[in-house]
Design a protein around this motif. Structure first.
Motif, PDB file in Angstrom:
ATOM      1  N   UNK A 222       0.853  -1.184   0.000  1.00 29.14           N
ATOM      2  CA  UNK A 222       0.000   0.000   0.000  1.00 29.14           C
ATOM      3  C   UNK A 222       0.889   1.235   0.000  1.00 29.14           C
ATOM      4  N   UNK A 223       0.377   2.327  -0.544  1.00 28.66           N
ATOM      5  CA  UNK A 223       1.180   3.550  -0.601  1.00 28.66           C
ATOM      6  C   UNK A 223       1.319   4.218   0.763  1.00 28.66           C
ATOM      7  N   UNK A 224       0.547   3.765   1.749  1.00 30.95           N
ATOM      8  CA  UNK A 224       0.721   4.313   3.101  1.00 30.95           C
ATOM      9  C   UNK A 224       1.660   3.446   3.936  1.00 30.95           C
ATOM     10  N   UNK A 225       2.457   2.621   3.258  1.00 28.37           N
ATOM     11  CA  UNK A 225       3.546   1.875   3.898  1.00 28.37           C
ATOM     12  C   UNK A 225       4.846   2.628   3.616  1.00 28.37           C
ATOM     13  N   UNK A 336       3.545   0.752   8.429  1.00 30.92           N
ATOM     14  CA  UNK A 336       2.269   0.897   7.734  1.00 30.92           C
ATOM     15  C   UNK A 336       1.328   1.767   8.564  1.00 30.92           C
ATOM     16  N   UNK A 337       0.672   2.705   7.910  1.00 36.33           N
ATOM     17  CA  UNK A 337      -0.333   3.523   8.599  1.00 36.33           C
ATOM     18  C   UNK A 337      -1.664   2.773   8.623  1.00 36.33           C
ATOM     19  N   UNK A 338      -1.634   1.571   9.208  1.00 37.11           N
ATOM     20  CA  UNK A 338      -2.862   0.795   9.365  1.00 37.11           C
ATOM     21  C   UNK A 338      -3.573   1.225  10.647  1.00 37.11           C
ATOM     22  N   UNK A 344      -7.094  12.464   6.304  1.00 38.02           N
ATOM     23  CA  UNK A 344      -6.390  13.536   7.018  1.00 38.02           C
ATOM     24  C   UNK A 344      -5.625  12.987   8.218  1.00 38.02           C
ATOM     25  N   UNK A 345      -6.245  12.079   8.957  1.00 37.68           N
ATOM     26  CA  UNK A 345      -5.561  11.466  10.098  1.00 37.68           C
ATOM     27  C   UNK A 345      -4.342  10.667   9.643  1.00 37.68           C
ATOM     28  N   UNK A 346      -4.513   9.967   8.542  1.00 37.33           N
ATOM     29  CA  UNK A 346      -3.412   9.152   8.013  1.00 37.33           C
ATOM     30  C   UNK A 346      -2.237  10.037   7.596  1.00 37.33           C
ATOM     31  N   UNK A 347      -2.530  11.112   6.872  1.00 38.54           N
ATOM     32  CA  UNK A 347      -1.462  12.014   6.423  1.00 38.54           C
ATOM     33  C   UNK A 347      -0.742  12.648   7.611  1.00 38.54           C
ATOM     34  N   UNK A 348      -1.495  13.021   8.618  1.00 38.96           N
ATOM     35  CA  UNK A 348      -0.895  13.629   9.813  1.00 38.96           C
ATOM     36  C   UNK A 348       0.125  12.685  10.445  1.00 38.96           C
ATOM     37  N   UNK A 349      -0.265  11.437  10.653  1.00 39.62           N
ATOM     38  CA  UNK A 349       0.626  10.499  11.330  1.00 39.62           C
ATOM     39  C   UNK A 349       1.777  10.040  10.430  1.00 39.62           C
ATOM     40  N   UNK A 350       1.543   9.964   9.125  1.00 42.81           N
ATOM     41  CA  UNK A 350       2.626   9.596   8.211  1.00 42.81           C
ATOM     42  C   UNK A 350       3.724  10.659   8.210  1.00 42.81           C
ATOM     43  N   UNK A 351       3.337  11.915   8.237  1.00 43.96           N
ATOM     44  CA  UNK A 351       4.341  12.990   8.259  1.00 43.96           C
ATOM     45  C   UNK A 351       5.167  12.940   9.542  1.00 43.96           C
TER      46      UNK A 351
END
Length: 402
Positions: A222-225, A336-338, A344-351
């Motif tokens: 996944x691209x959020x990995x 992974x942002x699982x 928005x929450x995912x982007x916040x924690x990925x950054x």
């Protein structure tokens, strides 16, 4: 004077009679004599013959060259995964998300991106995840700032699930493929377990089966990995299918582990292809479930044993996520942002995750080894957000039944 009867009569032998060449309908036509061919004419005839032979060779070469782009099967480099089978057009194109023309284009993209052992890295994005400063930009950044991961970008194929995602890929990356479905809109954020989300997940499974049938091993991510280290040294050499986990119970063979379909490494062989067919067909047996839930149901099915698939579950110490973060940044390969609801929450924690990694990498080696440095996430992402979503979904469903 020599007597007449003593005279020898010498004459040149008569030339052989010329071959008659009668005119049509005229049997009394005079005989034509064939003269020797002029040297210039002979040279011209030989030149034309050589030209004809050369053109034939060119045509044959081009015909054989085009065969290189036909889908092919290459067996795995692993001894335990070396079974082979002929490519099946009916299964790859007739029953898959690919049309025949798409299959040939995909083959070219995969070939250009593949490693020496025919392994590719694949991710899929829609318009929401492909937008500037969204998930895909953070994903690519992780490769660039990771430990010896930048080179892996040469083997990454980005699948655009809509036209805008594909167009953005062409701007930011080298290996792109468009997988657009008629009548299905994947452009916007697909919320967890909504109908669009389920369609996207199952389309992904069917597409990956086609990749296996073309003879390519793959790491699907996944691209959020976020990729922080090369994961290949941590993969099992004897496994056909290995997958990351939301929750890892300590053994790579324990079927009670909770796998996550957002990261897996699969070798192309008979067993893996049959497994993906079985996995995809099971969505009809369990309607309303996404691929990960169905995998949890079928992972111990007798069919898996019958086909001889070797399945492994990856340790969260190396392949972590927000559900169960990797504890040691000296060991982590991917995060992974699982367990996260909402883009928005995912982007916040990925950054924040990327910032944590940059800070860790800025430490001198001695401090890295001794550091008790840990992740600052999850923050906005949490299991409670998923529980909140489940409650909302249940309320909506119950409200619709009233």
């Amino acid at each position: 004077m020599i007597p007449p009867h003593r005279l020898s009569y010498h004459r040149k032998p008569s030339p052989p009679p010329a071959t008659p060449f009668p005119r049509t309908g005229d049997s009394s036509s005079p005989t034509l004599k064939i003269l020797p061919e002029h040297p210039a004419t002979l040279i011209l005839r030989r030149f034309l013959f050589l030209v004809a032979v050369s053109l034939s060779c060119v045509i044959l070469f081009r015909a054989s060259d085009s065969v290189r782009f036909l889908p092919r099967f290459q067996s795995s480099t692993s001894g335990s995964s070396s079974s082979s089978f002929p490519f099946n057009f009916s299964s790859a194109f007739g029953d898959s998300p690919l049309e025949a023309g798409d299959g040939y284009r995909l083959e070219k993209v995969l070939k250009d991106a593949a490693m020496e052992d025919s392994t590719v890295i694949i991710t899929a994005i829609n318009e929401a995840w492909a937008a500037p400063n969204s998930v895909v930009d953070l994903f690519l950044e992780s490769f660039r700032i990771g430990d010896h991961t930048r080179r892996l970008l040469n083997h990454l194929v980005i699948i655009g699930l809509d036209q805008k995602a594909f167009a953005r890929c062409l701007v930011i990356h080298t290996h792109c493929f468009s997988l657009v479905s008629d009548g299905v809109d994947f452009r916007h954020e697909a919320y967890f377990m909504t109908p669009d989300y389920l369609k996207m997940m199952w389309k992904r499974i069917d597409f990956l089966r086609s990749v296996l049938e073309m003879g390519y091993n793959f790491v699907f991510t996944d691209a959020d990995v976020m990729w922080f280290r090369d994961p290949f040294p941590q993969f099992y050499l004897d496994a056909d299918f290995q997958i990351a986990c939301d929750i890892f119970l300590g053994s790579s063979d324990d079927v009670l582990n909770r796998p996550n379909g957002g990261f897996n490494y699969v070798k192309s062989n008979n067993r893996s292809v049959e497994f993906y067919k079985f996995w995809y067909s099971s969505h009809e047996t369990f309607p309303g479930y996404h691929d990960q839930d169905v995998l949890n149901i079928i992972k111990s099915h007798p069919f898996i044993l019958d086909i001889g698939l070797k399945m492994k579950f990856l340790d969260t110490a190396y392949f972590g996520g927000l559900c169960e973060p990797s504890k040691d940044l000296n060991e982590v390969c991917t995060m992974h942002a699982n367990c996260c609801f909402g883009l928005d929450n995912k982007l916040h924690d990925l950054r924040i995750m990327l910032q944590d990694w940059k800070h860790f990498m800025s430490l001198p080696p001695s401090l890295k080894r001794l550091s008790n440095f840990s992740w600052s996430v999850p923050q906005n992402c949490s299991l409670s957000s998923l529980h909140h979503y489940d409650s909302l979904k249940k309320d909506i469903e119950e409200g619709g039944q009233d």
